[in-house]
Design a protein around this motif. Sequence first.
Motif, PDB file in Angstrom:
ATOM      1  N   VAL A 189    -140.454 -67.453  -1.728  1.00 44.89           N
ATOM      2  CA  VAL A 189    -140.678 -68.886  -1.529  1.00 44.89           C
ATOM      3  C   VAL A 189    -139.808 -69.710  -2.491  1.00 44.89           C
ATOM      4  CG1 VAL A 189    -142.708 -69.028  -3.053  1.00 44.89           C
ATOM      5  CG2 VAL A 189    -142.439 -70.643  -1.175  1.00 44.89           C
ATOM      6  N   PHE A 190    -139.606 -69.222  -3.721  1.00 44.39           N
ATOM      7  CA  PHE A 190    -138.772 -69.943  -4.682  1.00 44.39           C
ATOM      8  C   PHE A 190    -137.296 -69.841  -4.329  1.00 44.39           C
ATOM      9  CE2 PHE A 190    -142.368 -68.868  -7.744  1.00 44.39           C
ATOM     10  CZ  PHE A 190    -143.009 -70.077  -7.512  1.00 44.39           C
ATOM     11  N   ILE A 191    -136.883 -68.673  -3.870  1.00 45.44           N
ATOM     12  CA  ILE A 191    -135.480 -68.510  -3.454  1.00 45.44           C
ATOM     13  C   ILE A 191    -135.206 -69.390  -2.238  1.00 45.44           C
ATOM     14  CG2 ILE A 191    -133.748 -66.877  -2.596  1.00 45.44           C
ATOM     15  CD1 ILE A 191    -135.256 -64.689  -4.206  1.00 45.44           C
ATOM     16  N   ALA A 192    -136.128 -69.401  -1.281  1.00 43.14           N
ATOM     17  CA  ALA A 192    -135.972 -70.245  -0.091  1.00 43.14           C
ATOM     18  C   ALA A 192    -135.883 -71.716  -0.494  1.00 43.14           C
ATOM     19  CB  ALA A 192    -137.124 -70.014   0.880  1.00 43.14           C
ATOM     20  N   SER A 193    -136.719 -72.129  -1.437  1.00 41.20           N
ATOM     21  CA  SER A 193    -136.690 -73.514  -1.917  1.00 41.20           C
ATOM     22  C   SER A 193    -135.336 -73.835  -2.538  1.00 41.20           C
ATOM     23  CB  SER A 193    -137.807 -73.712  -2.941  1.00 41.20           C
ATOM     24  OG  SER A 193    -137.654 -74.922  -3.643  1.00 41.20           O
ATOM     25  N   TYR A 194    -134.827 -72.917  -3.343  1.00 40.53           N
ATOM     26  CA  TYR A 194    -133.512 -73.093  -3.972  1.00 40.53           C
ATOM     27  C   TYR A 194    -132.414 -73.240  -2.916  1.00 40.53           C
ATOM     28  CZ  TYR A 194    -129.255 -71.696  -6.486  1.00 40.53           C
ATOM     29  OH  TYR A 194    -127.984 -71.638  -7.000  1.00 40.53           O
ATOM     30  N   LEU A 195    -132.526 -72.440  -1.843  1.00 35.98           N
ATOM     31  CA  LEU A 195    -131.502 -72.441  -0.793  1.00 35.98           C
ATOM     32  C   LEU A 195    -131.689 -73.569   0.219  1.00 35.98           C
ATOM     33  CD1 LEU A 195    -131.352 -68.593  -0.140  1.00 35.98           C
ATOM     34  CD2 LEU A 195    -129.701 -69.987  -1.425  1.00 35.98           C
ATOM     35  N   GLY A 196    -132.844 -74.226   0.179  1.00 36.13           N
ATOM     36  CA  GLY A 196    -133.102 -75.321   1.118  1.00 36.13           C
ATOM     37  C   GLY A 196    -133.437 -74.832   2.521  1.00 36.13           C
ATOM     38  N   ILE A 197    -134.094 -73.670   2.598  1.00 34.24           N
ATOM     39  CA  ILE A 197    -134.468 -73.106   3.896  1.00 34.24           C
ATOM     40  C   ILE A 197    -135.935 -72.663   3.837  1.00 34.24           C
ATOM     41  CG2 ILE A 197    -132.126 -72.375   4.491  1.00 34.24           C
ATOM     42  CD1 ILE A 197    -132.837 -69.534   3.616  1.00 34.24           C
ATOM     43  N   THR A 198    -136.482 -72.305   4.980  1.00 37.82           N
ATOM     44  CA  THR A 198    -137.865 -71.827   5.018  1.00 37.82           C
ATOM     45  C   THR A 198    -137.912 -70.358   4.609  1.00 37.82           C
ATOM     46  OG1 THR A 198    -137.747 -71.103   7.319  1.00 37.82           O
ATOM     47  CG2 THR A 198    -138.405 -73.413   6.918  1.00 37.82           C
ATOM     48  N   PRO A 199    -139.060 -69.915   4.106  1.00 37.60           N
ATOM     49  CA  PRO A 199    -139.189 -68.495   3.757  1.00 37.60           C
ATOM     50  C   PRO A 199    -138.961 -67.572   4.957  1.00 37.60           C
ATOM     51  CG  PRO A 199    -140.913 -69.745   2.683  1.00 37.60           C
ATOM     52  CD  PRO A 199    -140.212 -70.685   3.629  1.00 37.60           C
ATOM     53  N   SER A 200    -139.368 -67.986   6.159  1.00 32.77           N
ATOM     54  CA  SER A 200    -139.147 -67.132   7.331  1.00 32.77           C
ATOM     55  C   SER A 200    -137.659 -67.028   7.659  1.00 32.77           C
ATOM     56  CB  SER A 200    -139.948 -67.631   8.543  1.00 32.77           C
ATOM     57  OG  SER A 200    -139.579 -68.941   8.876  1.00 32.77           O
ATOM     58  N   SER A 201    -136.915 -68.115   7.489  1.00 31.80           N
ATOM     59  CA  SER A 201    -135.459 -68.062   7.699  1.00 31.80           C
ATOM     60  C   SER A 201    -134.812 -67.128   6.684  1.00 31.80           C
ATOM     61  CB  SER A 201    -134.833 -69.452   7.567  1.00 31.80           C
ATOM     62  OG  SER A 201    -135.247 -70.293   8.606  1.00 31.80           O
ATOM     63  N   LEU A 202    -135.283 -67.185   5.440  1.00 28.63           N
ATOM     64  CA  LEU A 202    -134.738 -66.310   4.411  1.00 28.63           C
ATOM     65  C   LEU A 202    -135.026 -64.850   4.741  1.00 28.63           C
ATOM     66  CD1 LEU A 202    -133.331 -65.750   1.758  1.00 28.63           C
ATOM     67  CD2 LEU A 202    -135.482 -66.256   0.578  1.00 28.63           C
ATOM     68  N   SER A 203    -136.221 -64.552   5.214  1.00 28.81           N
ATOM     69  CA  SER A 203    -136.557 -63.168   5.596  1.00 28.81           C
ATOM     70  C   SER A 203    -135.623 -62.666   6.688  1.00 28.81           C
ATOM     71  CB  SER A 203    -138.003 -63.081   6.071  1.00 28.81           C
ATOM     72  OG  SER A 203    -138.871 -63.301   4.993  1.00 28.81           O
ATOM     73  N   ARG A 204    -135.348 -63.522   7.656  1.00 29.44           N
ATOM     74  CA  ARG A 204    -134.442 -63.156   8.757  1.00 29.44           C
ATOM     75  C   ARG A 204    -133.027 -62.898   8.230  1.00 29.44           C
ATOM     76  NH1 ARG A 204    -136.422 -66.618  11.767  1.00 29.44           N
ATOM     77  NH2 ARG A 204    -135.097 -68.361  11.235  1.00 29.44           N
ATOM     78  N   ILE A 205    -132.549 -63.759   7.354  1.00 28.21           N
ATOM     79  CA  ILE A 205    -131.212 -63.601   6.769  1.00 28.21           C
ATOM     80  C   ILE A 205    -131.135 -62.299   5.974  1.00 28.21           C
ATOM     81  CG2 ILE A 205    -129.619 -64.529   5.018  1.00 28.21           C
ATOM     82  CD1 ILE A 205    -130.621 -67.353   5.936  1.00 28.21           C
ATOM     83  N   ARG A 206    -132.154 -62.018   5.197  1.00 22.96           N
ATOM     84  CA  ARG A 206    -132.176 -60.795   4.383  1.00 22.96           C
ATOM     85  C   ARG A 206    -132.135 -59.556   5.262  1.00 22.96           C
ATOM     86  NH1 ARG A 206    -135.031 -61.129  -1.079  1.00 22.96           N
ATOM     87  NH2 ARG A 206    -135.905 -59.150  -0.434  1.00 22.96           N
ATOM     88  N   ARG A 207    -132.850 -59.568   6.379  1.00 19.81           N
ATOM     89  CA  ARG A 207    -132.833 -58.425   7.300  1.00 19.81           C
ATOM     90  C   ARG A 207    -131.438 -58.236   7.888  1.00 19.81           C
ATOM     91  NH1 ARG A 207    -137.787 -60.411   9.032  1.00 19.81           N
ATOM     92  NH2 ARG A 207    -136.801 -61.447  10.782  1.00 19.81           N
ATOM     93  N   ASN A 208    -130.770 -59.343   8.220  1.00 21.08           N
ATOM     94  CA  ASN A 208    -129.436 -59.259   8.846  1.00 21.08           C
ATOM     95  C   ASN A 208    -128.348 -58.843   7.861  1.00 21.08           C
ATOM     96  OD1 ASN A 208    -130.453 -59.995  11.350  1.00 21.08           O
ATOM     97  ND2 ASN A 208    -130.051 -62.179  11.041  1.00 21.08           N
ATOM     98  N   ILE A 209    -128.532 -59.176   6.598  1.00 17.16           N
ATOM     99  CA  ILE A 209    -127.521 -58.849   5.573  1.00 17.16           C
ATOM    100  C   ILE A 209    -127.673 -57.384   5.133  1.00 17.16           C
ATOM    101  CG2 ILE A 209    -126.813 -59.282   3.190  1.00 17.16           C
ATOM    102  CD1 ILE A 209    -127.135 -62.223   3.736  1.00 17.16           C
ATOM    103  N   SER A 210    -128.885 -56.881   5.072  1.00 21.08           N
ATOM    104  CA  SER A 210    -129.113 -55.513   4.571  1.00 21.08           C
ATOM    105  C   SER A 210    -128.479 -54.470   5.429  1.00 21.08           C
ATOM    106  CB  SER A 210    -130.612 -55.250   4.468  1.00 21.08           C
ATOM    107  OG  SER A 210    -131.154 -56.150   3.527  1.00 21.08           O
TER     108      SER A 210
END
Length: 189
Positions: free
Chosen positions: A168-189
């Motif tokens: 949630v803090f990383i998403a806040s830093y990036l200006g995105i939702t936590p669910s968007s961050l989870s999706r990005i992390r899955r695609n990058i891994s």
Amino acid sequence: MEKIINYLLHFGSLNDQQISLVKKHATELLLYEGDYFSEAGKVASQVGFILEGVIRVSYYNKDGEDVTRYFIDEDNFVVDLNSFDNRIPSSEYVQAVTDCKFLVFSKKSWENLSLTILGWDAIVAKITPKGLLQKIQRISPLIAEDAATRYRTFLERYPGIANRVALVFIASYLGITPSSLSRIRRNIS
């Protein structure tokens, strides 16, 4: 204690007596995840050196949303310099996002070191621009970049923090939702 002494010695010289004085003025502080080192609306009263852990600097925007500006990890000083130096209320929160261990100097101790150690102000004057440059580099990236690029930049800028800090803090830093961050992390891994 040696970590802070080694850090200070990168910016100037201290003799054994001066090193003892620095050690005498430093006190250890433990903060648990979620605790605040300093808070908006209050005057910053201490300078900290992070021995272990990660803190985040945040504020509330006009919509009342908690926004993470940047993170600071081990072997770095942390202080709201404007509030501390000018004795004015801070506009930001400095919060532990992991359990943290600090060496802390009160305002009085910091001023005492300045008055007692010849060259202390010169050391601080060299540390301050380094800290300000890091702050500028760490401030949340431009929203003009796509979210995946911002996340990759975060990973480059903060190696080792991504697995230590709540999404949630990383998403806040990036200006995105936590669910968007989870999706990005899955695609990058």
